[in-house]
Design an enzyme around this catalytic site. Structure first.
Site: not given
Length: 368
Positions: A8, A48, A72, A122, A180, A230, A254
Site C-alpha cells: 500500500d 503505491e 488495494d 496500510d 497469431h 496476421r 510460415e
C-alpha cells in the site's frame, strides 16, 4: 518458492508527504518482511508503486520463483496487468522497474483487494508517512523483521550464484512463443503459409486477451514477429499493452505450402493422397512449388542465432506461426524435425523455451 506480497502507499496532500508499506509472506502466511518506506513528496499512486517495488525487491532477495501481489490500488493492479495504459511519467518509470524485477520470477499475479483486507500494509505506510513528516530521509525504515548485520572479524568470501537444476548460473534467453490469432483461413482449416489473411474480429479479441495476459506478467524486453499481417497484428496488440516496438524478422514467416496454399487437408488428399502422405512422413519433402520443413528449420535456426546474439539474456516475445514455433521448440528439445507432427499449437497459444549460455536448453510450456 511462492511468496505473497501485500502493499500500500499513501500521501498526505496528494502530492504531499508520502510513504509506502509492504508485507511479504511465505505461502503459509508466515511474515517474512515488513517494510515501511519513506517516499518523500509524491502522489498516492506513486507511493503505491513504491510499496509494490519494495515487495518485489524483497521477494527477489528471498529467492521467490512465484509471486502473488495484492494491492488495494485498482490503478496499479490494472496497469501492471496490462489492461490500463500508464501515462504519468513517474509511474511509468516505476512500472518499468517493477516489470524488470518481475521478469526474474517464473510467474507473478496482481490482484485487487479492499482496503480493510490490507490493514498491515496500510499501517506500515502510515508509519512511513509519520517518519517523512518528522524529517526522515527517503528510504526504508529499520524494521524488526529485517535481517540485522552481524560484525565479522574476517573478510567474507564473495558469494557465487546458486546453480539452477540444469547446472546453469546465468539468466537465460527466454523466448515466449506466441501463435497469431484467428483468420478466415484458419476457421476454414485451409493451408495458410505465404498467403496473408488478416485477423478476424474474434482473432483480434483473442490477440488482445493474450496481450493482456503477457502484459500482466511484465518483464518483456523485446518483441519480434513474422512479416505476415496476421502475426504483425497480433504482435502490435502485445506492443500496445507492453509499451514496446515490434521488430520484424523475415526468417519467422510460415512454411510456404506452394500449390496447396488455400486448400483444405481433404482437398489436398483428394488431389494427391500419396504425395501428401510422403510429405507428412518426410520433412525433406516439399509441397509442389513450396518449401520443406527442413528448409524452414534452416531459416528458423538463423533467426534463433540472431536472437541469441542480440539478447543473450532476457525475455523476448516471438509472434509467429505453427511451423516456426514448433521448430524453435524442436531446437530447445534437441529433437528431430519430425517432431513438428507431434506438437499441437492452438491459435493465440503461448509456449516458452529457455536458452542458457552455460547450460542445456529447457522447454517450460507448450500450447499454454
Amino acid at each position: 518458492m511462492k511468496l505473497i506480497i501485500e502493499a500500500d502507499g499513501g500521501s498526505r496532500g496528494n502530492p504531499g508527504i508520502a510513504g509506502s508499506g509492504t508485507v511479504v509472506y511465505s505461502a503459509s502466511r508466515e511474515i517474512l518482511r515488513e517494510i515501511a518506506y519513506v517516499v518523500g513528496k509524491a502522489s498516492n499512486n506513486v507511493a503505491e508503486y513504491h510499496g509494490l517495488l519494495r515487495g518485489l525487491e524483497a521477494a527477489a532477495e528471498l529467492g521467490a520463483t512465484e509471486v502473488a501481489v495484492y494491492l488495494d490500488s485498482k490503478l496499479v493492479v490494472e496497469q501492471m496487468s496490462g489492461r490500463w495504459k500508464i501515462k504519468h511519467p513517474d509511474m511509468k518509470e516505476l512500472a518499468l522497474q517493477a516489470q524488470q524485477i518481475a521478469r526474474g520470477f517464473d510467474s507473478i499475479s496482481y490482484t485487487w483487494i479492499p482496503r480493510e483486507k490490507n490493514k498491515k500494509a496500510d499501517a506500515l505506510s502510515n508509519v512511513a508517512m509519520d517518519a517523512c513528516a518528522a524529517g526522515n530521509p527517503v528510504g526504508i525504515l529499520a524494521s524488526e523483521s529485517e535481517p540485522k548485520a552481524e560484525p565479522v572479524s574476517e573478510p567474507v568470501a564473495e558469494s557465487k550464484p546458486d546453480p539452477k537444476w540444469n547446472g546453469a548460473v546465468s539468466r537465460p534467453l527466454r523466448l515466449l512463443l506466441l501463435r497469431h490469432g484467428e483468420t478466415a483461413m484458419s476457421v476454414a482449416k485451409q493451408y495458410s503459409g505465404s498467403s496473408d489473411p488478416a485477423l478476424t474480429p474474434r482473432g483480434e479479441e483473442m490477440s488482445q486477451q493474450v496481450a493482456a495476459r503477457i502484459a500482466s506478467r511484465g518483464g518483456i524486453d523485446a518483441i519480434v514477429c513474422s512479416p505476415l499481417g496476421r502475426a504483425r497484428q497480433t504482435a502490435q496488440f502485445c506492443a500496445d499493452a507492453l509499451g514496446l516496438d515490434v521488430q520484424v524478422m523475415d526468417e519467422l514467416v510460415e512454411l510456404d505450402f506452394g500449390d496447396w496454399e488455400g486448400k483444405t487437408f481433404a482437398e489436398v488428399i483428394a488431389q494427391d493422397a500419396e504425395l501428401h502422405q510422403k510429405w507428412l512422413a518426410d520433412t525433406s519433402i516439399a509441397a509442389p512449388g513450396g518449401e520443406s520443413v527442413q528448409a524452414v528449420n534452416r531459416r528458423v535456426k538463423r533467426a534463433l542465432d540472431k536472437l541469441r546474439e542480440q539478447y543473450p539474456q532476457g525475455n523476448v516475445l516471438v509472434v509467429s506461426h505453427v511451423t516456426p514455433i514448433k521448430l524453435l521448440l524442436r531446437a530447445a528439445l534437441d529433437a528431430p524435425t519430425s517432431i513438428v507432427n507431434k506438437i499441437h499449437l492452438d491459435l493465440a497459444s503461448l509456449s516458452i523455451a529457455e536458452f542458457y549460455a552455460d547450460g542445456p536448453t529447457t522447454v517450460k510450456l507448450i500450447n499454454g
